[in-house]
Write a protein that holds these residues in place. Structure first.
Motif, PDB file in Angstrom:
ATOM      1  N   GLU A   1     -20.134  -1.593  28.791  1.00 38.26           N
ATOM      2  CA  GLU A   1     -19.346  -1.631  30.030  1.00 38.26           C
ATOM      3  C   GLU A   1     -18.816  -3.028  30.350  1.00 38.26           C
ATOM      4  OE1 GLU A   1     -23.777  -1.804  31.104  1.00 38.26           O
ATOM      5  OE2 GLU A   1     -22.485  -0.720  29.696  1.00 38.26           O
TER       6      GLU A   1
ATOM      7  N   GLU B   1     -13.633  -4.155  27.859  1.00 42.80           N
ATOM      8  CA  GLU B   1     -12.558  -3.178  28.041  1.00 42.80           C
ATOM      9  C   GLU B   1     -11.812  -3.039  26.722  1.00 42.80           C
ATOM     10  OE1 GLU B   1     -10.538  -0.285  29.711  1.00 42.80           O
ATOM     11  OE2 GLU B   1     -11.989  -1.439  30.910  1.00 42.80           O
TER      12      GLU B   1
ATOM     13  N   SER C   1      -8.867  -8.559  21.669  1.00 43.37           N
ATOM     14  CA  SER C   1      -8.086  -7.474  22.244  1.00 43.37           C
ATOM     15  C   SER C   1      -6.707  -7.374  21.609  1.00 43.37           C
ATOM     16  CB  SER C   1      -7.958  -7.655  23.754  1.00 43.37           C
ATOM     17  OG  SER C   1      -7.188  -6.621  24.319  1.00 43.37           O
TER      18      SER C   1
END
Length: 207
Positions: A39, A42, A118
Motif C-alpha cells: 500500500e 502506487e 514508475s
C-alpha cells in the motif's frame, strides 16, 4: 557457535543452503525473505521507454556488464541511480564509447526512486556476487514493473522468467542486451510481467 541462539533467519533459501553446506544445523535456520508494504507504492503498469538500475556503483554489482549491454543494445535508454567507487570509471567508459543512451542520476531518496521506477520499462539487477533478497526487485514489483536479473544467489527466488521478469547469465552482457531488446520490442509483455510482479509482491513478499 550456536550458544544462546535458538534460530537463524536467512533472507534467501540460497543463503540457508550455503549455511547448511558450511556445517550449520538445518533445523535451526529458516528462510524469511525481505518484504514491503504494497500500500506504500502506487503501481504504474504502462511500460516506460528506459531501463533503471538502482543501487551502489561497485564492480560486484555488475555495473560494467550493464554498460557493455547498453553499448550492444544501441538506442535503448538506461537510467542509472546511485553512487559509488565505480562512478568515475563508468562515466569514462560511457564517454569513450559514446554511450548517449546512458544517463547518470546520482543518489536519490526513496520517493524519487519510486518516480524513476514508475516511468521505467523494467528494473535491471546485473549482480556478479551473491545477492540475498534485493529490495530493489521488490520495489520494482511494487511499482508494477518487471525485473531483469542475473541468475545468481537469491535473485532467481524472486524472478520467474516470462512471468514477472527475465533472468540472464551473470556477467553476460550479450544475454542482458538481448533481454533489454526483447522487452523493448514487446510493450504488452512488459505490461503483463509488471502486473504479475505486483501480484508476486502482494502474495509472496508483502509485510
Amino acid at each position: 557457535y550456536m550458544k544462546g541462539v535458538d534460530l537463524f533467519i536467512a533472507p534467501s533459501e540460497f543463503m540457508r543452503q550455503i549455511m547448511i553446506r558450511g556445517g550449520w544445523p538445518s533445523e535451526r535456520i529458516v528462510t524469511l525473505h525481505n518484504s514491503l508494504h504494497p500500500e506504500d507504492f502506487e503501481p504504474n503498469y504502462e511500460p516506460g521507454d528506459y531501463y533503471a538500475y538502482i543501487g551502489r556503483l561497485s564492480s560486484e554489482k555488475g555495473v560494467m556488464t550493464l554498460l557493455r549491454a547498453a553499448e550492444i543494445a544501441k538506442g535503448i535508454r538506461v537510467v542509472i541511480v546511485g553512487d559509488g567507487l565505480m562512478m568515475d570509471p563508468m562515466r569514462r567508459y560511457s564517454e569513450e564509447h559514446k554511450l548517449e543512451n546512458v544517463e547518470f542520476r546520482g543518489r536519490m531518496k526513496l520517493e524519487e526512486v519510486k518516480g524513476i521506477l514508475s516511468a521505467s520499462r523494467a528494473l535491471i539487477l546485473p549482480s556478479e556476487w551473491y545477492e540475498n533478497c534485493p529490495m530493489t526487485v521488490l520495489e520494482a514489483f511494487a511499482m508494477g514493473k518487471p525485473a531483469i536479473g542475473a541468475r545468481i544467489g537469491g535473485i532467481p527466488e524472486l524472478i520467474t522468467p516470462g512471468v514477472n521478469g527475465l533472468l540472464f547469465e551473470s556477467g553476460n552482457a550479450e544475454q542482458l542486451a538481448q533481454s533489454m531488446i526483447d522487452l523493448s520490442e514487446n510493450a504488452e509483455e512488459a505490461k503483463r510481467m509488471g502486473i504479475n510482479g505486483r501480484k508476486t509482491l502482494e502474495t509472496r513478499f508483502s509485510s
